[in-house]
Design a protein around this motif. Structure first.
Motif, short mmCIF file in Angstrom:
data_model
loop_
_atom_site.label_atom_id
_atom_site.label_comp_id
_atom_site.label_asym_id
_atom_site.label_seq_id
_atom_site.Cartn_x
_atom_site.Cartn_y
_atom_site.Cartn_z
N PHE A 194 0.83 -1.20 0.00
CA PHE A 194 0.00 0.00 0.00
C PHE A 194 0.87 1.26 0.00
O PHE A 194 0.54 2.24 -0.67
CB PHE A 194 -0.97 0.02 1.19
CG PHE A 194 -2.21 -0.79 0.96
CD1 PHE A 194 -3.16 -0.41 0.02
CD2 PHE A 194 -2.44 -1.95 1.69
CE1 PHE A 194 -4.31 -1.15 -0.19
CE2 PHE A 194 -3.59 -2.70 1.49
CZ PHE A 194 -4.53 -2.30 0.54
N GLU A 195 1.98 1.24 0.74
CA GLU A 195 2.86 2.41 0.80
C GLU A 195 3.48 2.72 -0.56
O GLU A 195 3.69 3.88 -0.90
CB GLU A 195 3.93 2.21 1.87
CG GLU A 195 3.37 2.34 3.28
CD GLU A 195 4.30 1.86 4.38
OE1 GLU A 195 5.38 1.28 4.07
OE2 GLU A 195 3.96 2.05 5.56
N ASP A 243 0.86 4.58 -2.39
CA ASP A 243 0.63 5.88 -1.78
C ASP A 243 1.89 6.74 -1.93
O ASP A 243 2.62 6.98 -0.98
CB ASP A 243 0.26 5.68 -0.30
CG ASP A 243 0.03 6.98 0.44
OD1 ASP A 243 -0.20 8.02 -0.23
OD2 ASP A 243 0.09 6.96 1.69
N LEU A 282 -5.51 5.88 0.46
CA LEU A 282 -5.71 5.94 -0.99
C LEU A 282 -7.15 6.37 -1.22
O LEU A 282 -8.05 5.94 -0.48
CB LEU A 282 -5.49 4.57 -1.63
CG LEU A 282 -4.08 3.99 -1.55
CD1 LEU A 282 -4.07 2.55 -2.07
CD2 LEU A 282 -3.09 4.83 -2.33
N LEU A 311 -7.75 3.52 -5.64
CA LEU A 311 -7.86 2.10 -5.33
C LEU A 311 -8.45 1.33 -6.52
O LEU A 311 -7.92 0.29 -6.92
CB LEU A 311 -8.71 1.90 -4.07
CG LEU A 311 -8.75 0.50 -3.51
CD1 LEU A 311 -7.38 0.05 -3.05
CD2 LEU A 311 -9.76 0.41 -2.37
N TYR A 354 -5.79 1.06 -9.33
CA TYR A 354 -4.73 0.09 -9.05
C TYR A 354 -5.23 -1.36 -9.08
O TYR A 354 -4.54 -2.25 -9.56
CB TYR A 354 -4.08 0.36 -7.69
CG TYR A 354 -3.31 1.66 -7.63
CD1 TYR A 354 -2.41 2.02 -8.64
CD2 TYR A 354 -3.45 2.52 -6.56
CE1 TYR A 354 -1.69 3.21 -8.58
CE2 TYR A 354 -2.73 3.71 -6.49
CZ TYR A 354 -1.86 4.05 -7.50
OH TYR A 354 -1.15 5.22 -7.44
N TYR A 387 -5.26 2.60 4.77
CA TYR A 387 -4.76 1.24 4.58
C TYR A 387 -4.15 0.61 5.83
O TYR A 387 -4.17 -0.60 5.96
CB TYR A 387 -3.83 1.13 3.36
CG TYR A 387 -2.68 2.08 3.32
CD1 TYR A 387 -1.52 1.83 4.04
CD2 TYR A 387 -2.74 3.22 2.54
CE1 TYR A 387 -0.44 2.70 3.96
CE2 TYR A 387 -1.67 4.09 2.47
CZ TYR A 387 -0.52 3.83 3.19
OH TYR A 387 0.54 4.69 3.12
#
Length: 164
Positions: free
Chosen positions: A103-104, A107, A114, A119, A122, A152
């Motif tokens: 997730f990082e 982001d 996000l 989201l 992706y 997240y």
């Protein structure tokens, strides 16, 4: 004497494992005839704490399907393969650290969240894309309706299966 105790413990573990598998299978055995729709197999496997990829799920189903596919899976074919899968700890879920890192990476602004649109982009345009149904399921579980975004860190903490 120790061998006898070990054997009994092993039999007890197997009996518990088989009971757990049977209970998960029976949830989807709507006709109570020891068969489930082949499309339910992934849900059953996931309910038992496994997270196979679509490719792994396809291979699993190929291993338990009848020679002439009927669209249904029989419990007696499912049980030994699922037992082996659990004993070998196959398809283990990804760790919390790895999920957070993923997730990082997405982001890039390091905001800790996000947006819903990010989201969707992706999850449907990258890697192994989510189906419409998978996307809707994730959005309903992950998106905060007030901010219309996904925090997240909170989501990952909720998703991770406690291994203990």
């Amino acid at each position: 004497m120790a061998d006898e105790k070990e054997r009994e413990a092993s039999e007890h573990i197997m009996a518990d494992l088989h009971k757990k598998i049977k209970e998960a299978f029976e949830v989807f055995d709507h006709d109570m005839n020891n068969t489930v729709d082949v499309r339910e197999v992934g849900t059953i496997i996931r309910s038992l704490g496994c997270s196979p990829t679509e490719g792994e799920l396809h291979d699993f189903i190929a291993e338990i399907e009848e020679e002439e596919p009927t669209g249904y899976i029989r419990f007696e074919k499912f049980l030994p393969v699922m037992t082996k899968t659990l004993l070998e700890r196959k398809y283990r879920p990804i760790s919390e650290d790895v999920l957070l890192q993923a997730f990082e990476v997405l982001d890039t602004a390091k905001r800790g969240f996000l947006t819903k649109d990010e989201l969707i982009k992706y999850m449907t345009e990258e890697g192994e894309p989510f189906s419409q149904e998978e996307m809707e399921e994730m959005l309903s579980a992950a998106i905060d309706p007030e901010s219309n975004s996904l925090n997240y860190r909170e989501y990952v903490a909720m998703m991770v299966i406690d291994e203990n």
